[in-house]
Design an enzyme around this catalytic site. Sequence first.
Site, PDB file in Angstrom:
ATOM      1  N   PHE A 134       0.860  -1.186   0.000  1.00 56.48           N
ATOM      2  CA  PHE A 134       0.000   0.000   0.000  1.00 56.48           C
ATOM      3  C   PHE A 134       0.894   1.233   0.000  1.00 56.48           C
ATOM      4  CE2 PHE A 134      -2.444   3.473   1.833  1.00 56.48           C
ATOM      5  CZ  PHE A 134      -3.576   3.431   1.034  1.00 56.48           C
ATOM      6  N   ASP A 219       9.270   2.570   1.542  1.00 56.10           N
ATOM      7  CA  ASP A 219       8.113   3.318   2.023  1.00 56.10           C
ATOM      8  C   ASP A 219       7.938   3.015   3.506  1.00 56.10           C
ATOM      9  OD1 ASP A 219       5.709   4.392   2.708  1.00 56.10           O
ATOM     10  OD2 ASP A 219       4.596   3.625   0.974  1.00 56.10           O
ATOM     11  N   LYS A 248       3.005   9.122   8.581  1.00 56.16           N
ATOM     12  CA  LYS A 248       2.078   8.881   9.696  1.00 56.16           C
ATOM     13  C   LYS A 248       2.525   9.415  11.071  1.00 56.16           C
ATOM     14  CE  LYS A 248      -0.843   5.394   7.710  1.00 56.16           C
ATOM     15  NZ  LYS A 248      -0.480   4.771   6.433  1.00 56.16           N
TER      16      LYS A 248
END
Length: 394
Positions: A134, A219, A248
Site C-alpha cells: 500500500f 516506504d 504517519k
Amino acid sequence: MSRAVLMNNYGTPPVTFVRGDGTELWDDRGRRYLDFLCGLAVTGLGHAHPAVTEAVAAQAGTLIHTSNLFANEPTAEVVETLDRLIRSGPGGDTEPGRILFQNSGAEAVEAALKLARKHQGRGRHGVVSAYGSFHGRTLAALAATGQPEKHEPFQPMPEGFRHVPFDDYGALEAALDPSVGAVVLESVQGEGGVVPAGDEYLQAVRRVCDERGILLVLDEIQTGLARTGRWFGYQHAGVQPDIVTMAKALGNGVPVGAVWARPGVAAAFVPGDHGSTFAGQPLALAAVRAVLAQMQAMDAPAAAARLGGALRGQLLQIDGVDSVRGRGLLLAAELSEEARAGRTAKDIASACLDQGLVVNGVTPTALRLAPPFVVSTEQLAEGCSILAGVLEHG
Ligand SMILES: *Cc1c(COP(=O)(O)O)cnc(C)c1O
C-alpha cells in the site's frame, strides 16, 4: 429538509470521538476507549501529548504559514535530526542526505516517484513494487500499490508500474529489465496485513539495485519513526535505501509527510521541479520538532520493542489467537476459525469497539494492533482482556 453530509468513501462512522489522552479516547456520550490503533499508526506519542500540544499551540500563536518561497524557523533542526535518524542504523550512510516535506503519505510517495523518474531519466522510469503493498491513493501512488482491485475503478493507471510477489527475491529479480529505474517496498507491509519482509530479502534487493543502478525506495510511512522497534524498519536488515518516505507518526497527528534521498539522488530536483503550497510550513514542522525531541528523549524505538514484546506475549495467551506477526508495536493477531465463529476480523474489531477497544481488521482473519509508545502494561493487559472476552463470547 436534507442535510449536507460527507461522501461515502469511508461508509458510516460508528463513533464520534471528542477527546483523547495518551492511550485513551472518549466519545460524545462520555464512554472511554483504549486506542490500540493510533489513527492508523499515527499518534505514536499518544493523544494530546503535552509537548506536542504546547509546540503546536505556541507555533499557531506565532506563525502558521508563509510558503516555501521563504525559510522558516523549525525546519533546520528537523532536517538535521531526521537525516541523522534515517542513517543511524547498521549499514547506514555516512554522508548526509536531503529532505523534502509534503503534507501526507501519498504525496511523499508521489514526490519519491517523481524524484526517481527525474534521476533515472525517460526509458528507465519503470517501477517495480510488491503485491499486497500500500503506497497511497493519488494516481501514481495507487499505481505503485500492489492491489489490482483498487486500480480497476480508476483505469487507466499511469504507465510504467508492475508488481511482483512480496518477499520473493527470484520474482523481483526476474522483473528487473532495463526499463526499471526504481524498486519500491515496505519493510513491513502494513495495510497488506502486517507482513514483515525478511532481512535477507531486503539485503539481496539492496545488492541487485546497487549492481544495476536501480534506486531502492523504502516506504516507511507506517513503519518509520520507531514503530517497529528501530527508528526505521529497514534498519533491522542493516540496509540503507536511496530514498525513504515518511508520514504517519511524524507529526503525531498533524498532517505532514517527508522524503529523504541520498545527496546524488536528491540533486535531480532543481528549482521548479516540484512544490506544494502548504508542505513544510512552520505549524507542521513545529509539531515534527516536538515529536522527534520526545521520541529521542523517551527512546521510542526501545519502548516499541519492549512493549511490543509484552503485547505479543499477552496476545499469544488468548484463546482464539492462533499466531502473532509483525515487529515492535505494529502487530497482527491471526484469529482462529473457532473464535471467529463465522465472523470476519472486521466484525470482531467492531465488537471490540463496543467493549471499549479500538483495533481494526487488517485482513478478513487478522486484527491489527498498533498502540502508542506510551501505553502502560496495565493498559496492554486491559486491551487483551477485552479482546479475549470478545473472542470467547462473540
Ligand atoms: C498510510 C500509508 C500511505 C499513505 O499515506 P496517506 O497519508 O494516507 O496518504 C502510504 N504508504 C504506506 C506504507 C502507508 O501505510
